[in-house]
Design a protein around this motif. Structure first.
Motif, PDB file in Angstrom:
ATOM      1  N   SER A 272       0.846  -1.200   0.000  1.00  0.00           N
ATOM      2  CA  SER A 272       0.000   0.000   0.000  1.00  0.00           C
ATOM      3  C   SER A 272       0.879   1.247   0.000  1.00  0.00           C
ATOM      4  O   SER A 272       0.592   2.221  -0.689  1.00  0.00           O
ATOM      5  N   MET A 273       1.981   1.202   0.763  1.00  0.00           N
ATOM      6  CA  MET A 273       2.918   2.330   0.815  1.00  0.00           C
ATOM      7  C   MET A 273       3.565   2.530  -0.565  1.00  0.00           C
ATOM      8  O   MET A 273       3.669   3.651  -1.067  1.00  0.00           O
ATOM      9  N   LYS A 274       3.995   1.418  -1.173  1.00  0.00           N
ATOM     10  CA  LYS A 274       4.648   1.466  -2.483  1.00  0.00           C
ATOM     11  C   LYS A 274       3.689   2.012  -3.544  1.00  0.00           C
ATOM     12  O   LYS A 274       4.057   2.846  -4.369  1.00  0.00           O
ATOM     13  N   LEU A 275       2.433   1.540  -3.483  1.00  0.00           N
ATOM     14  CA  LEU A 275       1.447   1.965  -4.472  1.00  0.00           C
ATOM     15  C   LEU A 275       1.104   3.434  -4.304  1.00  0.00           C
ATOM     16  O   LEU A 275       0.968   4.166  -5.290  1.00  0.00           O
TER      17      LEU A 275
ATOM     18  N   LYS B 242      -3.928   7.593   5.331  1.00  0.00           N
ATOM     19  CA  LYS B 242      -3.947   8.854   4.591  1.00  0.00           C
ATOM     20  C   LYS B 242      -5.338   9.071   4.000  1.00  0.00           C
ATOM     21  O   LYS B 242      -6.082   8.113   3.801  1.00  0.00           O
ATOM     22  N   PRO B 243      -5.696  10.337   3.703  1.00  0.00           N
ATOM     23  CA  PRO B 243      -7.019  10.591   3.104  1.00  0.00           C
ATOM     24  C   PRO B 243      -7.155   9.905   1.747  1.00  0.00           C
ATOM     25  O   PRO B 243      -6.172   9.505   1.130  1.00  0.00           O
ATOM     26  N   ARG B 244      -8.390   9.778   1.290  1.00  0.00           N
ATOM     27  CA  ARG B 244      -8.675   9.147  -0.005  1.00  0.00           C
ATOM     28  C   ARG B 244      -7.985   9.912  -1.132  1.00  0.00           C
ATOM     29  O   ARG B 244      -8.011  11.138  -1.154  1.00  0.00           O
ATOM     30  N   SER B 245      -7.393   9.175  -2.072  1.00  0.00           N
ATOM     31  CA  SER B 245      -6.683   9.824  -3.183  1.00  0.00           C
ATOM     32  C   SER B 245      -7.599  10.057  -4.380  1.00  0.00           C
ATOM     33  O   SER B 245      -7.227  10.727  -5.337  1.00  0.00           O
ATOM     34  N   ALA B 246      -8.817   9.484  -4.355  1.00  0.00           N
ATOM     35  CA  ALA B 246      -9.785   9.662  -5.439  1.00  0.00           C
ATOM     36  C   ALA B 246     -11.185   9.434  -4.873  1.00  0.00           C
ATOM     37  O   ALA B 246     -11.330   8.980  -3.740  1.00  0.00           O
ATOM     38  N   SER B 247     -12.195   9.766  -5.680  1.00  0.00           N
ATOM     39  CA  SER B 247     -13.586   9.568  -5.257  1.00  0.00           C
ATOM     40  C   SER B 247     -14.129   8.271  -5.844  1.00  0.00           C
ATOM     41  O   SER B 247     -13.707   7.845  -6.918  1.00  0.00           O
ATOM     42  N   ALA B 248     -15.080   7.658  -5.137  1.00  0.00           N
ATOM     43  CA  ALA B 248     -15.765   6.453  -5.614  1.00  0.00           C
ATOM     44  C   ALA B 248     -17.250   6.761  -5.721  1.00  0.00           C
ATOM     45  O   ALA B 248     -17.860   7.234  -4.761  1.00  0.00           O
ATOM     46  N   ILE B 249     -17.822   6.524  -6.916  1.00  0.00           N
ATOM     47  CA  ILE B 249     -19.220   6.876  -7.189  1.00  0.00           C
ATOM     48  C   ILE B 249     -19.928   5.668  -7.789  1.00  0.00           C
ATOM     49  O   ILE B 249     -19.417   5.025  -8.713  1.00  0.00           O
TER      50      ILE B 249
ATOM     51  N   GLY C 267     -10.450   1.322  -2.055  1.00  0.00           N
ATOM     52  CA  GLY C 267     -10.419   2.075  -0.800  1.00  0.00           C
ATOM     53  C   GLY C 267      -9.451   1.516   0.226  1.00  0.00           C
ATOM     54  O   GLY C 267      -9.406   1.980   1.362  1.00  0.00           O
ATOM     55  N   GLU C 268      -8.626   0.535  -0.184  1.00  0.00           N
ATOM     56  CA  GLU C 268      -7.723  -0.124   0.782  1.00  0.00           C
ATOM     57  C   GLU C 268      -6.598   0.788   1.250  1.00  0.00           C
ATOM     58  O   GLU C 268      -6.096   0.651   2.354  1.00  0.00           O
ATOM     59  N   MET C 269      -6.221   1.768   0.412  1.00  0.00           N
ATOM     60  CA  MET C 269      -5.085   2.621   0.769  1.00  0.00           C
ATOM     61  C   MET C 269      -5.348   3.398   2.057  1.00  0.00           C
ATOM     62  O   MET C 269      -4.466   3.530   2.902  1.00  0.00           O
ATOM     63  N   ALA C 270      -6.569   3.903   2.208  1.00  0.00           N
ATOM     64  CA  ALA C 270      -6.889   4.740   3.375  1.00  0.00           C
ATOM     65  C   ALA C 270      -6.781   3.960   4.674  1.00  0.00           C
ATOM     66  O   ALA C 270      -6.329   4.490   5.683  1.00  0.00           O
ATOM     67  N   ILE C 271      -7.187   2.681   4.671  1.00  0.00           N
ATOM     68  CA  ILE C 271      -7.138   1.951   5.941  1.00  0.00           C
ATOM     69  C   ILE C 271      -5.763   1.334   6.215  1.00  0.00           C
ATOM     70  O   ILE C 271      -5.477   0.927   7.318  1.00  0.00           O
ATOM     71  N   LEU C 272      -4.925   1.302   5.173  1.00  0.00           N
ATOM     72  CA  LEU C 272      -3.611   0.688   5.371  1.00  0.00           C
ATOM     73  C   LEU C 272      -2.528   1.698   5.718  1.00  0.00           C
ATOM     74  O   LEU C 272      -1.604   1.390   6.446  1.00  0.00           O
TER      75      LEU C 272
ATOM     76  N   HIS D  63      -9.809  13.230  -0.738  1.00  0.00           N
ATOM     77  CA  HIS D  63      -9.355  14.069   0.391  1.00  0.00           C
ATOM     78  C   HIS D  63     -10.067  13.746   1.711  1.00  0.00           C
ATOM     79  O   HIS D  63      -9.716  14.306   2.745  1.00  0.00           O
ATOM     80  N   GLU D  64     -11.058  12.850   1.671  1.00  0.00           N
ATOM     81  CA  GLU D  64     -11.801  12.506   2.885  1.00  0.00           C
ATOM     82  C   GLU D  64     -11.036  11.450   3.679  1.00  0.00           C
ATOM     83  O   GLU D  64     -10.554  10.475   3.091  1.00  0.00           O
ATOM     84  N   PRO D  65     -10.881  11.596   5.003  1.00  0.00           N
ATOM     85  CA  PRO D  65     -10.251  10.514   5.779  1.00  0.00           C
ATOM     86  C   PRO D  65     -11.062   9.221   5.615  1.00  0.00           C
ATOM     87  O   PRO D  65     -12.296   9.268   5.555  1.00  0.00           O
ATOM     88  N   GLY D  66     -10.380   8.076   5.502  1.00  0.00           N
ATOM     89  CA  GLY D  66     -11.076   6.809   5.257  1.00  0.00           C
ATOM     90  C   GLY D  66     -10.981   5.845   6.417  1.00  0.00           C
ATOM     91  O   GLY D  66      -9.956   5.779   7.093  1.00  0.00           O
TER      92      GLY D  66
END
Length: 403
Positions: free
Chosen positions: A107-110, A249-256, A241-246, A204-207
């Motif tokens: 997750s850090m690498k990605l 950091k805040p979300r890097s994109a939106s999911a719709i 959405g795995e990046m935010a919980i790992l 930008h939202e905390p996840g």
């Protein structure tokens, strides 16, 4: 770990080689030191990483089942644990800690790769920051997309109750007859349902959660230079959405939601327990992260090529590999892409750039347009052409360093 094969290599041995296909095993170091290198240096990454006991390498190729994206040589005599692709579930059951380390590292690498790609592709992209939520609200408000604007304003008020733009956000919500706070989410419920065009989370939202898409489609997008850029459309079975919980950091994109959507939500608190109880979840997640890292590395390598023609053929080769098409003489692939679509993928939007495709077709008889779609009739020849461009780029870089 006795279930897994132990292998040893004397000092100065190649353990894995970049570009090698059919890589089914990855390695965890028991004793000794290993150097990991890449032909194409990734921006912000040490080109000569030295690994020691407890570290791992070769996971991306083994789990994504693509060619190696790195080489590893032994600096000393080394003892390694060799884990094959199909043994991964067993590894998780025997050592959840190892699986969690790999997931966190990936997750850090990605995140690092994604940040670099965004910076190189979109010059004016901003870092993830909850303060930016108000600007996201403003973007959607100007677009008259009140549901998405409402989501962003409410998220801003929730996470920054004393923020600089609180009065403006409240005024916008009042003018749209919307409440200041969204309905509370029940985080104890794993199953979530969303209607078409409903925002699941905002950049930008905390996840707090990652999601497994059970049914429907989800669009992943990002606001760059006052434009909404579509990054991906996810299908059932995908994880997002795995990046935010790992990495917190805040979300890097939106999911719709695109159509009615059914999700399975997993939060930070139960994630590790879920990995232990369901090894297939961790296997799926690491396979997915491996695929994403492989793609991100390919994108980075492509962005570093100076020759536009080289970037075009390199992108085609990446699509061959991504679609698991065999690389062989006379092996054909229809990319289902027009010239404009291909150019857009690598950020070439000037109408004059279409001449590059015409020139490519003129010079290489194995590439053609068929009903407006690009077709390659010999994937082996395409691979040779890509290798030629990469060697040329490496030579140019070496000469530049000597000057």
């Amino acid at each position: 770990m006795s279930f897994f094969q132990m292998v040893t290599f004397p000092a100065n041995s190649y353990i894995i080689v970049e570009g090698k296909k059919d890589a089914n095993n990855f390695y965890i170091i028991r004793e000794g030191k290993v150097r990991v290198t890449r032909e194409t240096a990734v921006v912000g990454e040490d080109p000569n990483q030295v690994l020691g006991p407890g570290d791992f390498f070769g996971v991306v190729a083994a789990m994504s089942q693509h060619a190696q994206i790195e080489s590893a040589t032994s600096l000393t005599n080394v003892s390694l644990i060799s884990v094959s692709y199909d043994q991964f579930g067993t590894l998780i059951q025997k050592s959840t800690a190892v699986a969690m380390n790999i997931i966190r590292f990936f997750s850090m690498k990605l995140r690092q790769f994604d940040t670099t790609i965004t910076r190189l592709s979109f010059r004016n992209a901003v870092e993830e920051d909850p303060n930016e939520l108000f600007k996201i609200g403003e973007y959607y408000f100007q677009q008259q997309n009140i549901p998405h604007a409402t989501f962003a304003y409410q998220s801003y008020l929730k996470h920054l109750p004393n923020g600089q733009f609180v009065p403006q956000a409240k005024l916008r919500l009042q003018s749209s007859n919307q409440p200041f706070a969204a309905a509370a989410i029940d985080y104890t419920k794993f199953n979530r349902n969303y209607k078409d065009n409903e925002m699941i989370f905002c950049e930008h939202e905390p996840g707090k959660e990652l999601f497994i898409l059970q049914q429907g489609k989800v669009k992943i997008s990002k606001i760059v230079n006052q434009n909404e850029v579509m990054l991906a459309v996810l299908q059932a079975g995908d994880i997002f959405g795995e990046m935010a919980i790992l990495d917190n950091k805040p979300r890097s994109a939106s999911a719709i939601a695109s159509g009615d959507v059914e999700l399975l939500a997993i939060n930070k608190a139960n994630f590790e327990g879920m990995v232990k109880a369901q090894p297939q979840l961790a296997t799926r997640l690491i396979t997915l992260l491996s695929e994403r890292i492989w793609t991100a590395y390919k994108q980075l390598a492509n962005l570093l090529l100076k020759d536009s023609q080289a970037r075009i053929v390199d992108t085609l080769m990446t699509l061959v590999e991504k679609n698991r098409v065999k690389v062989a003489p006379k092996q054909t692939i229809n990319f289902e892409l027009g010239a404009k679509d291909l150019l857009k993928m690598i950020g070439l939007t000037d109408p004059k750039d279409e001449l590059l495709i015409a020139e490519l077709i003129k010079q290489n008889k194995f590439i053609r347009l068929d009903l407006g779609k690009i077709v390659c009739s010999d994937t082996a020849e395409l691979e040779k052409l890509v290798q030629f461009y990469h060697k040329k780029a490496q030579m140019e870089n070496k000469l530049k360093k000597l000057k």
